[in-house]
Scaffold this motif. Sequence first.
Motif, PDB file in Angstrom:
ATOM      1  N   ASP A  35      12.587  12.583  13.915  1.00 16.95           N
ATOM      2  CA  ASP A  35      13.406  13.352  14.854  1.00 16.95           C
ATOM      3  C   ASP A  35      13.127  12.964  16.303  1.00 16.95           C
ATOM      4  O   ASP A  35      14.051  12.800  17.100  1.00 16.95           O
ATOM      5  CB  ASP A  35      13.173  14.862  14.674  1.00 16.95           C
ATOM      6  CG  ASP A  35      13.776  15.384  13.372  1.00 16.95           C
ATOM      7  OD1 ASP A  35      14.637  14.688  12.792  1.00 16.95           O
ATOM      8  OD2 ASP A  35      13.384  16.488  12.947  1.00 16.95           O
ATOM      9  N   GLU A  36      11.846  12.802  16.647  1.00 15.59           N
ATOM     10  CA  GLU A  36      11.544  12.475  18.041  1.00 15.59           C
ATOM     11  C   GLU A  36      11.966  11.044  18.400  1.00 15.59           C
ATOM     12  O   GLU A  36      12.389  10.782  19.524  1.00 15.59           O
ATOM     13  CB  GLU A  36      10.080  12.741  18.386  1.00 15.59           C
ATOM     14  CG  GLU A  36       9.061  11.922  17.665  1.00 15.59           C
ATOM     15  CD  GLU A  36       7.634  12.295  18.053  1.00 15.59           C
ATOM     16  OE1 GLU A  36       6.717  11.812  17.367  1.00 15.59           O
ATOM     17  OE2 GLU A  36       7.412  13.052  19.019  1.00 15.59           O
ATOM     18  N   ALA A  37      11.900  10.110  17.449  1.00 17.47           N
ATOM     19  CA  ALA A  37      12.374   8.745  17.713  1.00 17.47           C
ATOM     20  C   ALA A  37      13.893   8.746  17.892  1.00 17.47           C
ATOM     21  O   ALA A  37      14.418   8.081  18.786  1.00 17.47           O
ATOM     22  CB  ALA A  37      11.970   7.807  16.578  1.00 17.47           C
ATOM     23  N   TRP A  38      14.599   9.504  17.048  1.00 17.94           N
ATOM     24  CA  TRP A  38      16.060   9.588  17.141  1.00 17.94           C
ATOM     25  C   TRP A  38      16.491  10.218  18.475  1.00 17.94           C
ATOM     26  O   TRP A  38      17.414   9.745  19.130  1.00 17.94           O
ATOM     27  CB  TRP A  38      16.609  10.386  15.962  1.00 17.94           C
ATOM     28  CG  TRP A  38      18.091  10.374  15.874  1.00 17.94           C
ATOM     29  CD1 TRP A  38      18.941  11.377  16.195  1.00 17.94           C
ATOM     30  CD2 TRP A  38      18.916   9.289  15.445  1.00 17.94           C
ATOM     31  NE1 TRP A  38      20.243  10.999  15.984  1.00 17.94           N
ATOM     32  CE2 TRP A  38      20.254   9.715  15.518  1.00 17.94           C
ATOM     33  CE3 TRP A  38      18.651   7.994  14.992  1.00 17.94           C
ATOM     34  CZ2 TRP A  38      21.326   8.898  15.172  1.00 17.94           C
ATOM     35  CZ3 TRP A  38      19.723   7.182  14.632  1.00 17.94           C
ATOM     36  CH2 TRP A  38      21.029   7.638  14.727  1.00 17.94           C
ATOM     37  N   GLU A  39      15.783  11.277  18.860  1.00 16.67           N
ATOM     38  CA  GLU A  39      16.084  11.942  20.131  1.00 16.67           C
ATOM     39  C   GLU A  39      15.850  10.993  21.310  1.00 16.67           C
ATOM     40  O   GLU A  39      16.660  10.931  22.235  1.00 16.67           O
ATOM     41  CB  GLU A  39      15.199  13.181  20.286  1.00 16.67           C
ATOM     42  CG  GLU A  39      15.443  13.958  21.552  1.00 16.67           C
ATOM     43  CD  GLU A  39      14.512  15.166  21.660  1.00 16.67           C
ATOM     44  OE1 GLU A  39      13.887  15.313  22.726  1.00 16.67           O
ATOM     45  OE2 GLU A  39      14.415  15.932  20.679  1.00 16.67           O
ATOM     46  N   GLU A  87       9.690   5.074   7.961  1.00 15.68           N
ATOM     47  CA  GLU A  87      10.470   5.731   9.000  1.00 15.68           C
ATOM     48  C   GLU A  87      10.194   5.037  10.332  1.00 15.68           C
ATOM     49  O   GLU A  87       9.093   4.546  10.564  1.00 15.68           O
ATOM     50  CB  GLU A  87      10.061   7.203   9.173  1.00 15.68           C
ATOM     51  CG  GLU A  87      10.559   8.153   8.141  1.00 15.68           C
ATOM     52  CD  GLU A  87      10.188   9.587   8.503  1.00 15.68           C
ATOM     53  OE1 GLU A  87      11.082  10.447   8.447  1.00 15.68           O
ATOM     54  OE2 GLU A  87       9.016   9.840   8.843  1.00 15.68           O
ATOM     55  N   VAL A  88      11.200   5.051  11.211  1.00 16.52           N
ATOM     56  CA  VAL A  88      11.001   4.558  12.576  1.00 16.52           C
ATOM     57  C   VAL A  88      10.313   5.679  13.342  1.00 16.52           C
ATOM     58  O   VAL A  88      10.858   6.776  13.464  1.00 16.52           O
ATOM     59  CB  VAL A  88      12.346   4.195  13.242  1.00 16.52           C
ATOM     60  CG1 VAL A  88      12.128   3.799  14.696  1.00 16.52           C
ATOM     61  CG2 VAL A  88      13.054   3.097  12.475  1.00 16.52           C
ATOM     62  N   GLU A  89       9.128   5.391  13.830  1.00  9.47           N
ATOM     63  CA  GLU A  89       8.371   6.386  14.574  1.00  9.47           C
ATOM     64  C   GLU A  89       8.619   6.198  16.076  1.00  9.47           C
ATOM     65  O   GLU A  89       9.145   5.177  16.507  1.00  9.47           O
ATOM     66  CB  GLU A  89       6.882   6.243  14.254  1.00  9.47           C
ATOM     67  CG  GLU A  89       6.579   6.500  12.785  1.00  9.47           C
ATOM     68  CD  GLU A  89       5.146   6.189  12.402  1.00  9.47           C
ATOM     69  OE1 GLU A  89       4.343   5.780  13.294  1.00  9.47           O
ATOM     70  OE2 GLU A  89       4.818   6.341  11.215  1.00  9.47           O
ATOM     71  N   LEU A  90       8.196   7.172  16.849  1.00 14.47           N
ATOM     72  CA  LEU A  90       8.400   7.130  18.292  1.00 14.47           C
ATOM     73  C   LEU A  90       7.795   5.863  18.901  1.00 14.47           C
ATOM     74  O   LEU A  90       8.394   5.235  19.762  1.00 14.47           O
ATOM     75  CB  LEU A  90       7.827   8.381  18.962  1.00 14.47           C
ATOM     76  CG  LEU A  90       8.018   8.474  20.476  1.00 14.47           C
ATOM     77  CD1 LEU A  90       9.503   8.470  20.845  1.00 14.47           C
ATOM     78  CD2 LEU A  90       7.337   9.716  21.027  1.00 14.47           C
ATOM     79  N   ARG A  91       6.636   5.449  18.431  1.00 12.24           N
ATOM     80  CA  ARG A  91       5.988   4.245  18.981  1.00 12.24           C
ATOM     81  C   ARG A  91       6.843   3.008  18.770  1.00 12.24           C
ATOM     82  O   ARG A  91       6.907   2.129  19.635  1.00 12.24           O
ATOM     83  CB  ARG A  91       4.578   4.066  18.401  1.00 12.24           C
ATOM     84  CG  ARG A  91       4.555   3.800  16.914  1.00 12.24           C
ATOM     85  CD  ARG A  91       3.121   3.875  16.354  1.00 12.24           C
ATOM     86  NE  ARG A  91       3.129   3.852  14.915  1.00 12.24           N
ATOM     87  CZ  ARG A  91       2.838   2.793  14.189  1.00 12.24           C
ATOM     88  NH1 ARG A  91       2.483   1.656  14.763  1.00 12.24           N
ATOM     89  NH2 ARG A  91       2.858   2.861  12.876  1.00 12.24           N
ATOM     90  N   HIS A  92       7.525   2.927  17.638  1.00  8.05           N
ATOM     91  CA  HIS A  92       8.412   1.786  17.390  1.00  8.05           C
ATOM     92  C   HIS A  92       9.620   1.831  18.337  1.00  8.05           C
ATOM     93  O   HIS A  92      10.016   0.813  18.911  1.00  8.05           O
ATOM     94  CB  HIS A  92       8.905   1.786  15.933  1.00  8.05           C
ATOM     95  CG  HIS A  92       7.814   1.759  14.930  1.00  8.05           C
ATOM     96  ND1 HIS A  92       7.669   2.729  13.968  1.00  8.05           N
ATOM     97  CD2 HIS A  92       6.800   0.884  14.749  1.00  8.05           C
ATOM     98  CE1 HIS A  92       6.619   2.448  13.226  1.00  8.05           C
ATOM     99  NE2 HIS A  92       6.060   1.327  13.684  1.00  8.05           N
ATOM    100  N   MET A  93      10.166   3.037  18.483  1.00  3.01           N
ATOM    101  CA  MET A  93      11.330   3.207  19.348  1.00  3.01           C
ATOM    102  C   MET A  93      10.977   2.890  20.800  1.00  3.01           C
ATOM    103  O   MET A  93      11.725   2.203  21.492  1.00  3.01           O
ATOM    104  CB  MET A  93      11.877   4.639  19.230  1.00  3.01           C
ATOM    105  CG  MET A  93      13.180   4.865  19.941  1.00  3.01           C
ATOM    106  SD  MET A  93      14.543   3.859  19.300  1.00  3.01           S
ATOM    107  CE  MET A  93      14.786   4.601  17.685  1.00  3.01           C
ATOM    108  N   LEU A  94       9.825   3.371  21.251  1.00  3.08           N
ATOM    109  CA  LEU A  94       9.417   3.127  22.640  1.00  3.08           C
ATOM    110  C   LEU A  94       9.172   1.641  22.903  1.00  3.08           C
ATOM    111  O   LEU A  94       9.513   1.130  23.973  1.00  3.08           O
ATOM    112  CB  LEU A  94       8.181   3.956  22.995  1.00  3.08           C
ATOM    113  CG  LEU A  94       8.404   5.464  23.070  1.00  3.08           C
ATOM    114  CD1 LEU A  94       7.073   6.186  23.311  1.00  3.08           C
ATOM    115  CD2 LEU A  94       9.419   5.820  24.140  1.00  3.08           C
ATOM    116  N   THR A  95       8.605   0.950  21.939  1.00  2.00           N
ATOM    117  CA  THR A  95       8.397  -0.492  22.091  1.00  2.00           C
ATOM    118  C   THR A  95       9.736  -1.209  22.195  1.00  2.00           C
ATOM    119  O   THR A  95       9.931  -2.056  23.074  1.00  2.00           O
ATOM    120  CB  THR A  95       7.584  -1.048  20.906  1.00  2.00           C
ATOM    121  OG1 THR A  95       6.311  -0.380  20.862  1.00  2.00           O
ATOM    122  CG2 THR A  95       7.371  -2.545  21.035  1.00  2.00           C
TER     123      THR A  95
END
Length: 185
Positions: A35-39, A87-95
């Motif tokens: 949810d946080e990565a999607w947001e 799952e795509v986690e926030l760390r992946h999204m931020l990178t």
Amino acid sequence: TRLIDELRDVRKAARELWESWADPTGQTISVPCTDEAWERWNRFITDALDAAQAQSKAAVLEAAASRLNNSVLKASTLLAMSDCCDEVELRHMLTAINYCGQWFEHLVEMTNRISESEWKRQQDKLTHFLQTKGGEASWEMAYRQFNSEMRHRQFLELVQSMEEAGHLIFQKEKKKRILTLTEVY
């Protein structure tokens, strides 16, 4: 060579994991975002489109920003898969956002450079035309050199920018408008 070996091992482990989940030639498996990565991805979409709209070449950059948003999602998914995460986690999204944000900055810079070089080309074209006319010509005669590539308002902006820079003088005499180079080359 140690880094190359480590990357090869990570790639091998990730490939083995994903191949154990499904047949590589079969149906695609989705890798959802937390949810946080999607947001965060959705916030990046808004930020990228806002940044594109704030630029002088907004139409070009909006299309590029839209494609870049999809690239962020793909890159973050590949990062998650290489970490053997389902799952795509926030760390992946931020990178992924960090990389794509840098790509967007370079895109804006290159778009501006192209725009500036086109503007310079148009200034040079007007200067050259006026030089061939002894340094002076009527507005109408000069505009005819540009009417296939720019509208009246764009030509006026070109003339005004050259006047502000001190390259030419724009005079209105009765019903006649005259452009005069400040220096004849």
